[in-house]
Design a protein around this motif. Structure first.
Motif, PDB file in Angstrom:
ATOM      1  N   PRO A  13       0.855  -1.185   0.000  1.00 48.51           N
ATOM      2  CA  PRO A  13       0.000   0.000   0.000  1.00 48.51           C
ATOM      3  C   PRO A  13       0.897   1.244   0.000  1.00 48.51           C
ATOM      4  CG  PRO A  13      -0.099  -1.075   2.165  1.00 48.51           C
ATOM      5  CD  PRO A  13       0.832  -1.886   1.295  1.00 48.51           C
ATOM      6  N   ALA A  15      -0.446   4.408  -1.313  1.00 46.41           N
ATOM      7  CA  ALA A  15      -1.326   5.467  -1.820  1.00 46.41           C
ATOM      8  C   ALA A  15      -1.523   6.616  -0.838  1.00 46.41           C
ATOM      9  CB  ALA A  15      -2.677   4.862  -2.209  1.00 46.41           C
ATOM     10  N   GLY A  16      -0.736   6.626   0.239  1.00 40.35           N
ATOM     11  CA  GLY A  16      -0.877   7.706   1.221  1.00 40.35           C
ATOM     12  C   GLY A  16      -0.423   9.047   0.661  1.00 40.35           C
ATOM     13  N   SER A  86      -6.946   0.431  -0.039  1.00 46.56           N
ATOM     14  CA  SER A  86      -5.812   0.240  -0.962  1.00 46.56           C
ATOM     15  C   SER A  86      -5.381  -1.224  -0.965  1.00 46.56           C
ATOM     16  CB  SER A  86      -4.627   1.118  -0.546  1.00 46.56           C
ATOM     17  OG  SER A  86      -4.941   2.476  -0.703  1.00 46.56           O
ATOM     18  N   LYS A 207       7.908   3.542  10.642  1.00 44.91           N
ATOM     19  CA  LYS A 207       7.164   4.135   9.518  1.00 44.91           C
ATOM     20  C   LYS A 207       7.494   5.626   9.384  1.00 44.91           C
ATOM     21  CE  LYS A 207       2.778   4.551  10.016  1.00 44.91           C
ATOM     22  NZ  LYS A 207       1.361   4.270  10.209  1.00 44.91           N
TER      23      LYS A 207
HETATM   24  O1  C5P Z   1      -1.409   6.351   6.702  1.00 42.81           O
HETATM   25  P1  C5P Z   1      -0.263   5.524   7.128  1.00 42.81           P
HETATM   26  O2  C5P Z   1       1.023   6.281   7.211  1.00 42.81           O
HETATM   27  O3  C5P Z   1      -0.520   4.660   8.308  1.00 42.81           O
HETATM   28  O4  C5P Z   1      -0.067   4.541   5.905  1.00 42.81           O
HETATM   29  C1  C5P Z   1       0.662   3.333   5.945  1.00 42.81           C
HETATM   30  C2  C5P Z   1       0.832   2.873   4.517  1.00 42.81           C
HETATM   31  O5  C5P Z   1      -0.448   2.789   3.867  1.00 42.81           O
HETATM   32  C3  C5P Z   1       1.681   3.854   3.683  1.00 42.81           C
HETATM   33  O6  C5P Z   1       2.640   3.115   2.953  1.00 42.81           O
HETATM   34  C4  C5P Z   1       0.673   4.548   2.804  1.00 42.81           C
HETATM   35  O7  C5P Z   1       1.169   4.910   1.526  1.00 42.81           O
HETATM   36  C5  C5P Z   1      -0.417   3.491   2.644  1.00 42.81           C
HETATM   37  N1  C5P Z   1      -1.756   4.067   2.376  1.00 42.81           N
HETATM   38  C6  C5P Z   1      -2.451   3.640   1.238  1.00 42.81           C
HETATM   39  N2  C5P Z   1      -3.687   4.193   0.952  1.00 42.81           N
HETATM   40  C7  C5P Z   1      -4.217   5.146   1.728  1.00 42.81           C
HETATM   41  C8  C5P Z   1      -3.533   5.576   2.901  1.00 42.81           C
HETATM   42  C9  C5P Z   1      -2.287   5.010   3.202  1.00 42.81           C
HETATM   43  O8  C5P Z   1      -1.966   2.794   0.484  1.00 42.81           O
HETATM   44  N3  C5P Z   1      -5.386   5.669   1.381  1.00 42.81           N
END
Ligand code: C5P
Length: 225
Positions: A13, A15-16, A86, A207
Motif C-alpha cells: 500500500p 497510496a498515502g 488500498s 514508519k
Molecule cells: O497512513 P499511514 O502512514 O498509516 O499509511 C501506511 C501505509 O499505507 C503507507 O505506505 C501509505 O502509503 C499506505 N496508504 C495507502 N492508501 C491510503 C492511505 C495510506 O496505500 N489511502
C-alpha cells in the motif's frame, strides 16, 4: 515459483498522501539519498516473492510504474481512500494461485530483507498470520473520550507492530471480505479469531510519517549508504 514451491505474493500500500510529512508529493515518491520510499520498500521484498502489487496514489500510477518498467514481477494499480481500501484493491489483483501474501507499507523504507525472511520463515513453518513487532519503551495508557487514563497495560505485554505482515492467502481474502477499515491487516485477521504470531521486528523498520521521521531517515541513509 518462490520458496519451497510456494507462490508468494506481496502487496505494497503506497497510496498515502505526503500531508503529515509536509511534502507536496505523495509520500511514496519522496526521495531519500537518491531513492524513493517505494523503491526502497520494493527492494526489501522483491527477491523473496513471485509478484508485487503496488497500490499507488490516484494520478501517480504512471510515475510509480515508470520506476519499475523493467520488472515483470511488479504491477501497479490505483489505491483507495484509506489504507484498508488500498490493500483490498491490490488483493483483488493478486494471482489466484498465491499460497501466501505479504503486506508491506511503502512508508517502512528501511525494513530489511532479513525482516521479510523472518516473516516468510514463520509462515512456512506453519503460522497463518505473522507480524514483526518490537518492544515499546514508553508506558502506554488507554484513554477515554475525555482524555482521562482508563488503564495502563503492562509494558511487557505490548509490541509496536510493523510490516511486512504475512498471511495464508485464503485468510487474508477472508479478513478483507468484511470491508472493515483497520490500521493494519493483522487486526482484521484477529477479528476472525485467528492466531497472529509476533516475530522480532527492527527499530529501523519505523514508519516514515512526520517531518522528524524524514530527517531521521535522511540521516540514516547518509550514514549507512
Ligand atoms: O497512513 P499511514 O502512514 O498509516 O499509511 C501506511 C501505509 O499505507 C503507507 O505506505 C501509505 O502509503 C499506505 N496508504 C495507502 N492508501 C491510503 C492511505 C495510506 O496505500 N489511502
Amino acid at each position: 515459483m518462490g520458496i519451497n514451491g510456494q507462490f508468494l505474493s506481496a502487496i505494497i500500500p503506497a497510496a498515502g498522501s505526503g500531508d503529515r510529512l509536509g511534502a507536496s508529493i505523495p509520500k511514496a515518491l519522496v526521495v531519500i539519498n537518491g531513492k524513493t520510499l517505494i523503491q526502497r520498500a520494493v527492494e526489501s521484498i522483491l527477491p523473496h516473492v513471485d509478484e508485487i502489487i503496488i497500490a499507488a496514489p490516484k494520478e501517480f500510477e504512471r510515475e510509480i510504474s515508470a520506476l519499475f518498467t523493467d520488472n515483470k514481477k511488479i504491477k501497479v494499480i490505483s489505491g483507495g481512500e484509506v489504507r484498508s481500501k488500498s490493500v483490498a484493491a491490490a488483493l483483488s489483483q493478486v494471482n489466484k494461485n498465491a499460497d501466501y501474501i505479504l503486506v508491506h507499507d511503502a512508508a517502512r523504507c528501511f525494513s530489511t530483507q532479513a525482516q521479510t525472511m523472518r516473516v516468510i520463515g514463520a509462515l512456512l513453518a506453519g503460522d497463518d498470520a505473522v507480524v514483526p513487532g518490537i518492544e515499546v519503551v514508553d508506558t502506554i495508557k488507554v484513554i477515554d473520550s475525555k482524555s482521562f487514563a482508563e488503564s495502563t497495560p503492562s509494558r511487557s505485554t505490548l509490541r509496536a507492530v510493523q510490516t511486512p505482515q504475512g498471511f495464508s492467502a485464503q485468510i487474508l481474502h477472508r479478513a478483507h471480505q468484511s470491508g472493515n477499515d483497520a490500521t493494519d491487516d493483522a487486526a482484521l485477521v484477529e477479528a476472525l479469531g485467528i492466531a497472529v504470531r509476533v516475530v522480532p521486528g527492527e527499530p529501523n523498520a519505523h514508519k516514515v510519517t512526520t517531518p522528524a521521521d524524514l530527517e531521521w531517515a535522511k540521516r540514516l541513509a547518509e550514514t549507512n549508504e
